[in-house]
Design a protein around this motif. Structure first.
Motif, mmCIF file in Angstrom:
data_model
loop_
_atom_site.group_PDB
_atom_site.id
_atom_site.type_symbol
_atom_site.label_atom_id
_atom_site.label_comp_id
_atom_site.label_asym_id
_atom_site.label_seq_id
_atom_site.Cartn_x
_atom_site.Cartn_y
_atom_site.Cartn_z
ATOM 1 N N PRO A 134 45.375 54.800 60.440
ATOM 2 C CA PRO A 134 45.891 54.614 59.082
ATOM 3 C C PRO A 134 46.075 55.928 58.323
ATOM 4 C CG PRO A 134 44.251 52.946 59.559
ATOM 5 C CD PRO A 134 44.241 53.896 60.720
ATOM 6 N N THR A 135 45.111 56.842 58.468
ATOM 7 C CA THR A 135 45.208 58.123 57.765
ATOM 8 C C THR A 135 46.380 58.946 58.294
ATOM 9 O OG1 THR A 135 42.827 58.169 57.362
ATOM 10 C CG2 THR A 135 44.003 60.262 57.201
ATOM 11 N N GLY A 178 44.932 54.564 53.733
ATOM 12 C CA GLY A 178 44.417 54.911 55.051
ATOM 13 C C GLY A 178 43.172 55.767 54.967
ATOM 14 N N VAL A 179 43.189 56.763 54.090
ATOM 15 C CA VAL A 179 42.032 57.662 53.948
ATOM 16 C C VAL A 179 40.814 56.896 53.457
ATOM 17 C CG1 VAL A 179 41.111 59.612 52.647
ATOM 18 C CG2 VAL A 179 43.420 59.733 53.588
ATOM 19 N N PRO A 223 43.611 44.239 57.005
ATOM 20 C CA PRO A 223 42.838 43.822 58.187
ATOM 21 C C PRO A 223 41.324 43.916 57.978
ATOM 22 C CG PRO A 223 44.682 45.204 58.836
ATOM 23 C CD PRO A 223 44.606 45.273 57.350
ATOM 24 N N SER A 224 40.880 44.977 57.315
ATOM 25 C CA SER A 224 39.449 45.133 57.048
ATOM 26 C C SER A 224 38.949 44.087 56.062
ATOM 27 C CB SER A 224 39.162 46.535 56.498
ATOM 28 O OG SER A 224 39.530 47.527 57.420
ATOM 29 N N LEU A 236 35.929 39.168 54.615
ATOM 30 C CA LEU A 236 35.869 37.931 53.832
ATOM 31 C C LEU A 236 36.189 36.687 54.653
ATOM 32 C CD1 LEU A 236 37.569 39.126 50.514
ATOM 33 C CD2 LEU A 236 35.136 39.056 51.087
ATOM 34 N N GLY A 237 36.735 36.865 55.849
ATOM 35 C CA GLY A 237 36.938 35.755 56.764
ATOM 36 C C GLY A 237 38.066 34.809 56.413
ATOM 37 N N PHE A 238 39.134 35.286 55.779
ATOM 38 C CA PHE A 238 40.254 34.385 55.501
ATOM 39 C C PHE A 238 41.243 34.430 56.655
ATOM 40 C CE2 PHE A 238 40.832 38.300 52.998
ATOM 41 C CZ PHE A 238 42.038 38.778 53.469
ATOM 42 N N THR A 239 42.107 33.425 56.730
ATOM 43 C CA THR A 239 43.007 33.245 57.874
ATOM 44 C C THR A 239 44.254 34.116 57.753
ATOM 45 O OG1 THR A 239 44.245 31.460 56.827
ATOM 46 C CG2 THR A 239 42.237 30.851 58.025
ATOM 47 N N ASP A 240 44.989 34.215 58.868
ATOM 48 C CA ASP A 240 46.254 34.950 58.850
ATOM 49 C C ASP A 240 47.249 34.291 57.898
ATOM 50 O OD1 ASP A 240 45.279 36.715 60.688
ATOM 51 O OD2 ASP A 240 46.291 35.822 62.420
ATOM 52 N N GLY A 241 47.206 32.967 57.831
ATOM 53 C CA GLY A 241 48.123 32.259 56.945
ATOM 54 C C GLY A 241 47.860 32.558 55.476
ATOM 55 N N ASN A 242 46.583 32.766 55.126
ATOM 56 C CA ASN A 242 46.229 33.064 53.737
ATOM 57 C C ASN A 242 46.416 34.531 53.380
ATOM 58 O OD1 ASN A 242 45.531 30.458 52.971
ATOM 59 N ND2 ASN A 242 43.413 30.681 53.645
ATOM 60 N N ARG A 243 46.540 35.388 54.390
ATOM 61 C CA ARG A 243 46.575 36.827 54.160
ATOM 62 C C ARG A 243 47.721 37.245 53.233
ATOM 63 N NH1 ARG A 243 46.825 40.058 59.567
ATOM 64 N NH2 ARG A 243 48.867 39.021 59.614
ATOM 65 N N GLN A 244 48.870 36.579 53.354
ATOM 66 C CA GLN A 244 50.027 36.975 52.554
ATOM 67 C C GLN A 244 49.774 36.816 51.057
ATOM 68 O OE1 GLN A 244 53.466 34.753 51.956
ATOM 69 N NE2 GLN A 244 52.599 32.753 52.430
#
Length: 502
Positions: free
Chosen positions: A317-318, A175-176, A53-54, A59-67
């Motif tokens: 996350p931690t 997470g840390v 998510p961070s 970098l501004g990529f889409t949800d579709g590209n995230r995988q």
């Protein structure tokens, strides 16, 4: 008297180390650097997931590209593992190990410096390439260094614990680092592991080319790499396309054809990439299947339980990573007990199916979670049972999958173990994601999706569906391994024991 099994029944005779040399005095240091390298590869499968998510926001990529941040690594890693293992056999495990460590570190730095989506995907693919060289080299080093049965059991209990707990370590460390520093440090941290592993490998390892008289099977390498690529790519497409899409079933059909042709070719090639003697051994076959099933079922623990803890229980996350620590502790304890005590005394036919049964019980137990469940009563107890079950299965299965293998085949046998784990994870990813999404959609049918409680309950339905299917995977693993493993305690034929001292 129960039947005694011989692990090397299909190994070529006369390949034992003729020198009778004593085990290397630095073998426990070798275990340390191999363990560090293995941890770097294994935790990379989950450490980046926490940071996605961070990274996406930066970098501004889409949800579709995230995988593709995950898929690029999996595709390169899975498709090149057998080739990487054979390269280690042909050209030496020390250079394969050192090049793999250095290349993985360089790719990690490239990913940490990424200023675009394309640069990050390229770096992840390069991590997979060098990981495919490093992982089988590391396991085959372990297999050829520890030749005493008791010491080998201890070494594989450590290695198996790392392989099983690495995903949880990745969640914690990811997470840390993401909370305290920046998502880029989930990649930069690999430099710490790499420097230690490279320096230790340079000093401690000696090189031996056990398959130096063989040649690289290029047709076999092309066939199996294309086949494994198609398997992982086809299952990955199932997450973003439906199962009726040509991009899903087309690649899976192609994978079946390519791997069938590869198997046929291996029976005719003069220098096969994966000699059939590695696979045509009942104990090793059972162990390879155990690793495959574990890879598929574990996904239900790490991914969906991570979602539940963060999205439903509000864990950071931690804190999510810390929540998995008890499971890791149980896994490490049972890794020692199963590999050094239970399997040597009772044999795998009872012990490994019992571990799968415990894992199945834990997943069924987790189906009882609710929107407002308490972690200490609803999640922690089954997590402990899960850790115990995986600790009973993973280390002995990995040890048995490579035991009795000729030194000339140690790299490719080790690569087969890693391939099974990776392909199992890809299958689990696709199936469980698809089933979970369908369960959530079915629950929302006829209900108000704007209702916060309804939406929360739909996510619970998706998680519990994934848990039920994971339980099914583990139950199937229990049945298959019970049927395949021989009765009694495994013994290695000393005349065919093809282990080589480093």
């Amino acid at each position: 008297m129960p039947k005694t099994q011989t692990l090397s029944e299909s190994a070529p005779k006369g390949t034992a180390d003729p020198s009778g040399a004593a085990p290397p005095a630095n073998r426990w240091w070798i275990l340390s650097i191999v363990g560090i390298a293995q941890l770097m590869v294994v935790l990379d499968a989950t450490i980046v997931n926490i940071a996605l998510p961070s990274a996406q926001a930066d970098l501004g990529f889409t949800d579709g590209n995230r995988q593709w941040i995950v898929t690029a690594y999996a595709l390169a890693f899975a498709s090149l593992l057998l080739l990487g293992g054979r390269i280690a056999d042909l050209f030496g495990r020390k250079p394969a190990f050192l090049v793999g460590v250095a290349g993985f570190a360089g790719a990690s730095v490239l990913g940490g410096m990424a200023n675009s989506f394309g640069m990050l995907v390229t770096a992840r693919a390069l991590q997979g390439v060098f990981g495919a060289l490093l992982a089988p080299a590391a396991l085959s080093l372990l297999n050829t260094t520890f030749t005493d049965a008791k010491e080998r059991a201890k070494a594989f209990s450590v290695y198996g614990a790392i392989a099983g707990a690495g995903g949880a370590v990745g969640l914690l460390l990811g997470g840390v680092l993401t909370d305290a520093l920046d998502w880029r440090w989930t990649l930069y941290v690999n430099l710490v592991f790499a420097v230690v592993a490279f320096a230790g490998g340079w000093v401690l390892l000696s090189n031996r080319r056990d398959a130096a008289n063989s040649k690289l099977d290029l047709p076999g390498a092309l066939l199996v790499s294309a086949g494994l690529f198609s398997v992982v790519y086809g299952f990955s497409n199932a997450e973003t396309h439906d199962w009726g899409s040509p991009q899903t079933w087309g690649f899976l059909v192609a994978a079946g054809v390519l791997l069938t042709v590869f198997t046929w070719w291996q029976t005719r090639a003069a220098h096969p990439l994966l000699p059939m003697r590695v696979l045509l051994n009942r104990t090793r076959a059972a162990s390879f299947i155990a690793v495959l099933v574990t890879g598929a079922g574990m996904f239900g623990v790490f991914l969906f339980l991570t979602y539940y803890l963060q999205l439903n229980l509000g864990f950071s996350p931690t804190r999510t990573g810390v929540a998995f620590l008890p499971m890791m502790a149980a896994l490490m304890i049972m890794a020692q007990v199963s590999t050094t005590v239970l399997v040597p005394r009772i044999g795998p036919k009872i012990i490994i199916p019992t571990g799968f049964a415990l894992a199945a019980v834990a997943m069924v137990w987790l189906t009882g979670i609710g929107v407002d469940s308490d972690f200490s009563t609803a999640v922690l107890p089954p997590l402990l049972v899960m850790g115990a079950g995986l600790g009973i299965v993973m280390p002995p299965a990995m040890a048995l999958a490579t035991s009795g293998v000729a030194a000339a085949d140690a790299g490719v046998a080790s690569a087969t173990v890693n391939t099974m784990q990776q392909v199992g994870g890809s299958i689990g990813t696709a199936l469980l994601n698809t089933l979970a999404a369908s369960a959530a959609t079915s629950y929302l049918a006829g209900k108000d999706p704007a209702d916060k409680l309804v939406r929360a309950q739909s996510t619970i339905e998706s998680y519990t569906t994934a848990f039920w299917w994971s339980a099914g995977f583990f139950a199937a693993g229990a049945l298959i391994t019970f049927l395949l493993y021989h009765r009694g305690v495994a013994e290695q034929d000393p005349d065919a024991a093809p282990v080589v001292h480093m």
